[in-house]
Scaffold this active site. Structure first.
Site, PDB file in Angstrom:
ATOM      1  N   LYS A 269     -88.222  72.796   0.805  1.00 64.99           N
ATOM      2  CA  LYS A 269     -88.947  73.030   2.017  1.00 64.99           C
ATOM      3  C   LYS A 269     -89.105  74.357   2.547  1.00 64.99           C
ATOM      4  CE  LYS A 269     -86.586  68.783   3.477  1.00 64.99           C
ATOM      5  NZ  LYS A 269     -85.561  68.490   4.309  1.00 64.99           N
TER       6      LYS A 269
ATOM      7  N   ARG B  35     -75.841  76.035  -9.996  1.00 67.67           N
ATOM      8  CA  ARG B  35     -76.646  76.254 -11.220  1.00 67.67           C
ATOM      9  C   ARG B  35     -77.972  76.540 -10.594  1.00 67.67           C
ATOM     10  NH1 ARG B  35     -78.528  73.464 -15.930  1.00 67.67           N
ATOM     11  NH2 ARG B  35     -76.431  73.984 -16.769  1.00 67.67           N
TER      12      ARG B  35
ATOM     13  N   HIS C 296     -73.454  81.576 -18.501  1.00 63.59           N
ATOM     14  CA  HIS C 296     -73.226  80.219 -18.290  1.00 63.59           C
ATOM     15  C   HIS C 296     -71.788  80.211 -18.777  1.00 63.59           C
ATOM     16  CE1 HIS C 296     -73.084  76.163 -18.037  1.00 63.59           C
ATOM     17  NE2 HIS C 296     -73.939  75.675 -18.772  1.00 63.59           N
TER      18      HIS C 296
ATOM     19  N   ARG D 251     -75.726  67.128 -17.915  1.00 66.41           N
ATOM     20  CA  ARG D 251     -74.207  66.937 -18.441  1.00 66.41           C
ATOM     21  C   ARG D 251     -73.306  67.929 -17.631  1.00 66.41           C
ATOM     22  NH1 ARG D 251     -75.240  67.236 -24.186  1.00 66.41           N
ATOM     23  NH2 ARG D 251     -77.240  66.184 -23.449  1.00 66.41           N
ATOM     24  N   THR D 252     -73.836  69.173 -17.336  1.00 66.19           N
ATOM     25  CA  THR D 252     -73.052  70.069 -16.556  1.00 66.19           C
ATOM     26  C   THR D 252     -72.495  69.915 -15.097  1.00 66.19           C
ATOM     27  OG1 THR D 252     -74.108  71.863 -17.896  1.00 66.19           O
ATOM     28  CG2 THR D 252     -72.781  72.509 -15.991  1.00 66.19           C
TER      29      THR D 252
END
Lengths: 310, 424
Positions: free
Chosen positions: A86, A108, A136, A58-59
């Site tokens: 990697k 994020r 957040h 959702r974010t």
């Protein structure tokens, strides 16, 4: 009032006036989201990279829609497709992203402080979309926009936040922001989920959900991460639901017109009963809707906010 | 070669000696300390007026990273950093690659130090094979090869039975067991001190009780077995109290504290500063005060740096995945002198904590200016002001939280075995 922040790393770094401006700006953007043509040219020609090194639906979607509605070019990087898997370091990832000259990076990351790390090294704006158990900010801002819609003013509201306080970035961002806006914040959760000294961030700590919720104007339930089961924080979800979950009986302790919030995704029957989740007091989908407007405001303001909303 | 150090304040806490005097070194030994020694007697004269002349400083807890991890540090650069900091002897931990759990590695370290190093190196062997915490190392052979102590530093010996047997077994060889006291089950995924700063930064905390419970266990095992225990890098108020009480009961225990643990608190982590990430973590102001009190009242026997060099790539990452530790050899002396300036300890005590204290804790045959003793001597200018500049550090790695800090006091001349190995 001018917005003087290049980055949005957390609500810790925003003043009451900043928050007011963001919420006011978001209000003006909310209307765009209800038009039949949901697009304004405000950020035309700007490039926004949504770098999500940790799972989020959702974010990420909310930021992507926000960018697109402002006519920016948005590009998504997710943890599984990035070079991080990697073995590339965050610094090298940052350098490579920098070489593509984006205007804004929305990040994020599972590690607390990762957006700060990037902000020190990149020339573009960095917006924290959640870092570890730290902050957040866009979530807290959309929470406040929702509270303001339903309660008029945030000043003087009793806000109860219940659940896994220790691992919640939502809590920290809300604590900083709500305190600046004059709310009275009460936290509740099991002792295993209450971190050291959290009251120093401006909160009354309870170990009993009932004490926190009594006479509250706003009840915010946090998601219990099912994967934390077995990490000795909780004996069972069943017991958690019994003693820390929000159901109709517990909700009666709050003010009759209290609103129920949840940052999602919800565990129905664990931290919140379905009856409450679908009940008349819940504003959870309103939070999601406000999320787009708040993120549009953040993208707009860190870009300099030169152009008016058309 | 005769070296005469003239007119310095000679402080030798091993003999309670403290007066302005001349000190003569001949053929690698100290041969005279007198009010005045004729300059004609010397090939080389060092004017130490206004300076301190002390037994060569001893650091019983360093990581030289050699063999195996030479990209961080090696015996040459590590001992160069040591002598620049005034240290004439260092004891190096066994967490090299391969682990120093056998005489071949011990002998390599000793030979490399003798041939190419700048100061005395006393290797510490592992308590358990591969530092795996399961099977005792061959302590007798390690002792024969030159190890004065054993330690699995970097990790605790989690199994109580293994630690009990290590303390019992070490008695046969008269060597000290150096314990890294940490209950890993209580540490969990913690990366800094458990407290308000961790809460605010959203980082997982390491509670003080993770250190204290293990310190208590090991002290009790030392009491039970009669083995000789040395507690490494004590960082908590509770730990200091546990050792204080144990000493009062007559338990054979010593301990050390690091300059960073008596200087900094967990506030230094703010900004996700990976140069302030270490194990044990920087603690609270109350812990810092308790360590200072322990240094003053004799509970803490030694100041040790836990010099832990790491390559920049291991620190220039997100906080959670950064390596633990800082380099400390070049900043330990001025940080100790800060305690003197603050009135926490007096100058002879500061010198004791950096010389005879550590020598006694690990039974290292150094730390005195007695006549006929090996001429390991440090000349210190206590008023020399300098600023920590990363690039100027002699250590191969530059990971220090003290960059830019104004320091007062530095070694101006370091003499090892009668040979000047460093001077500024």
């Amino acid at each position: 009032m001018a917005f003087n922040h290049k980055h949005i790393l957390g609500t810790e770094y925003l003043s009451r006036e900043d928050i007011q401006l963001i919420l006011d700006t978001a209000e003006s953007f909310r209307e765009i989201n209800t038009r039949s043509i949901k697009k304004v040219p405000t950020l035309r020609g700007k490039t926004i990279i949504n770098a999500f090194f940790e799972n989020s639906t959702r974010t990420r979607l909310s930021f992507e829609i926000a960018g697109k509605r402002l006519s920016a070019d948005t590009v998504n990087i997710s943890g599984s497709t990035s070079s991080v898997t990697k073995g590339e370091t965050l610094e090298d990832t940052a350098r490579n992203i920098e070489a593509m000259h984006p205007d804004i990076i929305v990040i994020r990351h599972g590690h607390s402080g990762a957006p700060h790390y990037l902000a020190e090294r990149l020339h573009c704006s960095v917006i924290n979309a959640g870092d570890g158990a730290h902050e957040h900010p866009s979530q807290a801002l959309l929470d406040m926009l929702t509270m303001r819609q339903h309660k008029g003013e945030i000043d003087g509201l009793k806000v109860a936040i219940v659940g896994d306080i220790a691992h919640s970035r939502v809590v920290r961002s809300n604590l900083y922001a709500l305190n600046k806006m004059g709310a009275d914040v009460h936290l509740a959760g099991p002792g295993t989920m209450m971190p050291s000294g959290i009251e120093r961030l401006g909160a009354t700590v309870h170990y009993d959900i009932r004490a926190a919720i009594k006479d509250a104007d706003v009840v915010m339930m946090l998601r219990i991460q099912l994967e934390r089961q077995g990490l000795t924080l909780l004996p069972t979800l069943r017991e958690y639901a019994r003693f820390f979950g929000l159901n109709d009986d517990v909700l009666k302790l709050a003010k009759a017109d209290a609103i129920v919030m949840h940052p999602g995704p919800m565990n129905r029957g664990v931290e919140i009963s379905s009856a409450v989740a679908d009940g008349p007091q819940n504003v959870i989908l309103g939070q999601v809707e406000n999320g787009v407007a708040v993120r549009m405001a953040l993208l707009y303001l860190v870009s300099g906010g030169e152009q008016a909303v058309e | 070669m005769k070296i005469l150090i003239k007119g310095g304040r000679v402080i030798d806490p091993s003999r309670n000696f403290d007066q302005v005097a001349d000190l003569l070194i001949e053929d690698g030994k100290i041969t005279a300390i007198e009010a005045t020694i004729n300059t004609n007697a010397a090939d080389h004269v060092i004017d130490a007026s206004g300076q301190l002349v002390t037994p060569g400083l001893i650091d019983i807890h360093v990581h030289l990273r050699d063999p195996g991890l030479e990209y961080k540090e090696d015996i040459i650069t590590g001992t160069l950093a040591a002598v620049a900091g005034g240290f004439t002897s260092v004891a190096c931990m066994p967490n090299t690659k391969p682990v120093n759990d056998n005489k071949a590695v011990t002998q390599y370290m000793i030979n490399r130090a003798k041939n190419d190093g700048y100061c005395n190196v006393f290797p510490i062997g592992a308590i358990t094979k591969g530092m795996a915490g399961e099977t005792l190392s061959e302590m007798g052979e390690l002792k024969e090869a030159g190890c004065l102590a054993v330690s699995d530093d970097g990790r605790p010996v989690s199994d109580g039975e293994v630690m009990r047997r290590a303390l019992e077994y070490s008695r046969s060889f008269g060597i000290t067991v150096v314990s890294h006291t940490e209950d890993l089950s209580l540490v969990g995924e913690g990366v800094m001190n458990d407290g308000f700063v961790a809460t605010e930064l959203g980082l997982k905390g390491i509670p003080w009780v993770a250190e204290d419970t293990m310190t208590a266990r090991d002290v009790m095992l030392a009491e039970f077995t009669g083995g000789r225990l040395h507690v490494a890098h004590i960082s908590t108020k509770g730990g200091v109290e546990i050792v204080r009480q144990a000493k009062a009961r007559g338990v054979n225990v010593t301990c050390e504290a690091t300059p960073h643990h008596f200087t900094l608190t967990d506030e230094a982590v703010r900004g996700y500063n990976t140069d302030a990430k270490m194990n044990p973590p920087l603690r609270s102001a109350a812990d810092v005060a308790a360590i200072r009190a322990g240094l003053a009242d004799g509970t803490i026997d030694a100041i040790a740096t836990d010099h832990a060099p790491h390559h920049i790539d291991e620190k220039n990452v997100e906080f959670r995945i950064a390596m633990n530790g800082i380099v400390g050899l070049e900043t330990a002396l001025p940080l100790t002198l800060e305690l003197v300036a603050a009135g926490t300890i007096d100058l002879p005590r500061a010198v004791a904590l950096l010389s005879c204290g550590p020598a006694h804790a690990l039974n290292i045959p150094r730390g005195t200016l007695d006549i006929a003793a090996p001429a390991d001597v440090t000349v210190i200018d206590p008023s020399l002001e300098w600023i920590v500049v990363r690039e100027e550090l002699k250590s191969k790695s530059k990971n220090t939280p003290f960059t830019g800090r104004k320091m007062k006091g530095a070694a101006t001349c370091t003499i090892v075995g009668g040979k000047i190995v460093f001077s500024r």
